[in-house]
Write a protein that holds these residues in place. Structure first.
Motif, PDB file in Angstrom:
ATOM      1  N   LYS A 452       0.837  -1.208   0.000  1.00 26.09           N
ATOM      2  CA  LYS A 452       0.000   0.000   0.000  1.00 26.09           C
ATOM      3  C   LYS A 452       0.871   1.257   0.000  1.00 26.09           C
ATOM      4  O   LYS A 452       2.001   1.250   0.477  1.00 26.09           O
ATOM      5  CB  LYS A 452      -0.895   0.008   1.229  1.00 26.09           C
ATOM      6  CG  LYS A 452      -2.072  -0.947   1.125  1.00 26.09           C
ATOM      7  CD  LYS A 452      -3.003  -0.777   2.304  1.00 26.09           C
ATOM      8  CE  LYS A 452      -4.226  -1.663   2.133  1.00 26.09           C
ATOM      9  NZ  LYS A 452      -5.123  -1.578   3.283  1.00 26.09           N
ATOM     10  N   TYR A 453       0.342   2.326  -0.476  1.00 28.26           N
ATOM     11  CA  TYR A 453       0.906   3.687  -0.426  1.00 28.26           C
ATOM     12  C   TYR A 453       2.211   3.876  -1.225  1.00 28.26           C
ATOM     13  O   TYR A 453       2.344   4.845  -1.951  1.00 28.26           O
ATOM     14  CB  TYR A 453       1.122   4.164   1.027  1.00 28.26           C
ATOM     15  CG  TYR A 453      -0.099   3.985   1.886  1.00 28.26           C
ATOM     16  CD1 TYR A 453      -1.299   4.645   1.570  1.00 28.26           C
ATOM     17  CD2 TYR A 453      -0.094   3.143   2.990  1.00 28.26           C
ATOM     18  CE1 TYR A 453      -2.443   4.471   2.345  1.00 28.26           C
ATOM     19  CE2 TYR A 453      -1.233   2.961   3.765  1.00 28.26           C
ATOM     20  CZ  TYR A 453      -2.397   3.629   3.435  1.00 28.26           C
ATOM     21  OH  TYR A 453      -3.524   3.452   4.191  1.00 28.26           O
ATOM     22  N   HIS A 456       2.078   4.484  -5.023  1.00 27.83           N
ATOM     23  CA  HIS A 456       1.545   5.819  -5.324  1.00 27.83           C
ATOM     24  C   HIS A 456       2.619   6.881  -5.119  1.00 27.83           C
ATOM     25  O   HIS A 456       2.800   7.791  -5.929  1.00 27.83           O
ATOM     26  CB  HIS A 456       0.332   6.093  -4.426  1.00 27.83           C
ATOM     27  CG  HIS A 456      -0.360   7.377  -4.762  1.00 27.83           C
ATOM     28  ND1 HIS A 456      -1.360   7.911  -3.996  1.00 27.83           N
ATOM     29  CD2 HIS A 456      -0.187   8.249  -5.792  1.00 27.83           C
ATOM     30  CE1 HIS A 456      -1.772   9.043  -4.522  1.00 27.83           C
ATOM     31  NE2 HIS A 456      -1.083   9.280  -5.612  1.00 27.83           N
TER      32      HIS A 456
END
Lengths: 500, 165
Positions: A452-453, A456
């Motif tokens: 996750k994250y 990005h």
């Protein structure tokens, strides 16, 4: 030894570095045509024309999407008796047959269900199965090729068919907008990319008079044209929509992009899925270049010779972008070691030009689709990546090594007294694009592993543009080593909605 | 649709379907359905086959149930007709003669076999062209804004490079 003292080598280096800025500059020139796209609209030659349209939808495990897309087609503001939907089920293993059974009960003779028992040969093969059935009958006067996840607006089809009233027009498409219901960050990047590549760029291709590709998600052909291009989709390339577009124009019929209407499509929501899609598209374009080898930089009957040359330059600047970027970077680094001030001067000039081009392309694209601009405004300026932007802005604005980069380095070091090594920062700036591409691959790798994250954040710094460029490099590599031409299906969840 | 319903629907001055994101199901005057103007966003939830919840106060006599209402839905949502379906409100089934307060389900139905006259088809085309010309002029204005922004940016860049920081 100073490279500058060897005129031929210096000239060559300057030329090759300038070539590095050429894709951006060509795009800028192309986008200056945008304000004229209204004036060159094909609307004057259109008429109220409502042919019998056979809609062909290839579907491979698309049970989650087909109900919404077929139902939207049943709602078209178009004479119902003149639209017939053919869903070609490419041996789906999900509950597509059950969904279709339900739809057949609901819509009766307006929907035709064709199922292949042996599937998985790709979209083109499934489409050809449907075309064989449609063209064996006299009913269809036009063929609409679309994807299973595409939602049509009520007015879209009639706004497309009106152009077929002109016998010189062979095919028409419209603006395919990213319509995922999720608010995922990647969807917003894709939405902005489509605003550039479709809402803006395809309008400029209308002005040029030659379209590179009518998206396969909504491609309308007159029957005469489709039969003239062979009555089937070429299966030798991975870009079946580009093939039909160029073939249509090669045979002397015009292709129109109808920018005033749109359809909604679900685009990949993971970096891995997006990567595979872009590699497939890029490989398709490489194959198309070979298939139409004899038509590049040649005259055509659909537009003037200078316009065709301009179109060809745009095509090749995009196709060869990985090589152009690599050569320009190598020359800049070479020049840095031999004559650093000259290299820096060239970097400043190209940054100045690049920044102006980007500001224009950015604002023109956002204003070409205000709805997407409202949705994707934070992603739009970050398209090249934060670090690229910092480099280009600092190079364009300051006579010495970038203010922003300088201060960022001070911040990272945690010392107000730390003086960044200016020469090394220069080298970093020259090499950045070569560093950014592997980083985007890393983001894809992490995203595939459900991290996750971090993906990005990496894309935010390295840039969505670098991701597309890296996918293009991968496509070239696969083509060069003759990798299998497999059809990597983009997984759709059926979460697309009218209005995004 | 019965003649009576047609007549009463006409009297009710139902809003034109072109008014996107709004639907007026009816008025109290027609004796069928009472509603305020209800917002419907153009999304997949308004697609046929889906049940939409319309908030507000309702009094729906049983005879209105299952009746088709035409021309009261936003074109932007791709809907041309709808059918009122009985829905549970607070555990009580609507459609009885007693008034219900709360939420009513509106089942959007597909349009099938809709036929347009040649005149209507021409009218559709003409309205499209007029609309596109208008949006084309707006598009040009916006593109000129982009040109102006770029020119202003170039001037800023030139001035910024001349100033000794």
């Amino acid at each position: 030894m100073q490279l500058w003292s060897i005129p031929y080598l210096a000239l060559l280096s300057v030329g090759l570095i300038s070539m590095g800025a050429s894709p951006g500059f060509l795009a800028f020139l192309q986008f200056t045509l945008l304000p004229f796209s209204g004036g060159s609209s094909h609307l004057k030659k259109s008429a109220a024309y409502y042919p019998r349209v056979a809609v062909v939808i290839p579907a491979w495990d698309e049970a989650d999407c087909i109900k919404a897309s077929i139902t939207a087609l049943m709602q078209l503001e178009y004479p119902a008796e003149r639209v017939r939907v053919y869903l070609v089920d490419d041996a789906s293993k999900d509950h597509t047959p059950e969904v279709m059974e339900e739809l057949l009960c609901e819509f009766g003779g307006r929907v035709v269900y064709l199922r292949r028992e042996q599937g998985g040969e790709g979209k083109a093969a499934a489409l050809n199965y449907g075309f064989a059935k449609i063209l064996s009958e006299e009913w269809a006067q036009a063929l609409l090729i679309m994807d299973a996840d595409v939602l049509f607006m009520p007015q879209t089809l009639r706004k497309m068919t009106r152009h077929l009233a002109d016998p010189e027009v062979g095919a028409v498409s419209c603006y395919i907008k990213e319509g995922s219901a999720s608010n995922h960050w990647l969807s917003k990047y894709v939405a902005f990319e489509y605003a550039i590549a479709q809402a803006a760029a395809r309008r400029t291709f209308n002005v040029i008079g030659f379209q590179p590709c009518l998206a396969g998600g909504a491609q309308l052909h007159s029957r005469e044209n489709f039969e003239a291009i062979g009555g089937r989709i070429d299966t030798s390339t991975l870009a079946e929509d580009t093939f039909t577009t160029i073939k249509t124009q090669q045979l002397g019929r015009k292709v129109i992009f109808e920018g005033s209407t749109q359809v909604w499509a679900e685009e990949p929501a993971s970096l891995g899925s997006l990567w595979r899609q872009r590699v497939r598209w890029a490989r398709g374009n490489i194959q198309i270049t070979g298939v139409f080898a004899k038509s590049w930089f040649r005259r055509t009957t659909v537009t003037s010779f200078p316009r065709k040359i301009f179109y060809d330059l745009i095509w090749f600047s995009l196709l060869l972008m990985p090589f152009i970027a690599a050569v320009a970077t190598a020359c800049l680094v070479l020049l840095y070691f031999f004559n650093s001030p000259q290299a820096w001067q060239l970097m400043r000039y190209s940054s100045f030009i690049g920044l102006v081009c980007w500001v224009y392309i950015l604002t023109a694209s956002l204003l070409a689709d205000v709805q997407t601009a409202k949705r994707s405004w934070p992603q739009a300026p970050m398209f090249p990546g934060l670090i690229s932007l910092m480099i280009i802005v600092s190079c364009a604005f300051r006579p010495e090594v970038g203010w922003a980069v300088h201060h960022a380095a001070r911040w990272v070091s945690g010392s107000s007294n730390w003086v960044p090594p200016a020469q090394r920062l220069m080298l970093f700036a020259y090499l950045w694009i070569a560093i950014a591409m592997p980083l985007t691959w890393l983001a894809k790798y992490l995203d595939d592993r459900k991290v996750k994250y971090l993906p990005h954040i990496i894309i935010f710094f390295a840039g969505y543009g670098a991701l597309v460029l890296a996918a293009s490099c991968s496509a070239w590599w696969r083509e060069v080593r003759g990798a299998e031409r497999s059809w990597d299906k983009t997984v759709k969840s059926g979460s697309v909605g009218v209005g995004g | 649709m019965s003649k009576k319903l047609k007549k009463s629907s006409k009297k009710a001055q139902l809003r034109d379907s072109a008014e996107a994101s709004k639907v007026l199901v009816g008025t109290k005057a027609d004796g069928l359905i009472f509603s305020e103007s209800v917002g419907i966003t153009a999304s997949s939830t308004t697609l046929p086959g889906r049940v939409m919840d319309l908030p507000g106060s309702w009094w729906i006599p049983g005879k209105a149930m299952g009746r088709v209402l035409v021309g009261t839905f936003p074109t932007a949502a791709g809907v041309r007709s709808g059918e009122i379906k009985p829905t549970l409100v607070g555990g009580r089934r609507l459609g009885s003669s007693s008034p219900g307060v709360g939420v009513v389900g509106l089942q959007i139905t597909a349009v099938s076999g809709s036929r347009y006259s040649a005149r209507e088809l021409d009218k559709l085309y003409t309205s499209d062209v007029l609309e596109d010309r208008g949006s084309g002029r707006n598009f040009l204005r916006l593109q000129l804004v982009a040109v102006a922004v770029t020119i202003a940016f170039v001037m800023l860049l030139v001035v910024a490079n001349k100033v000794n920081w």
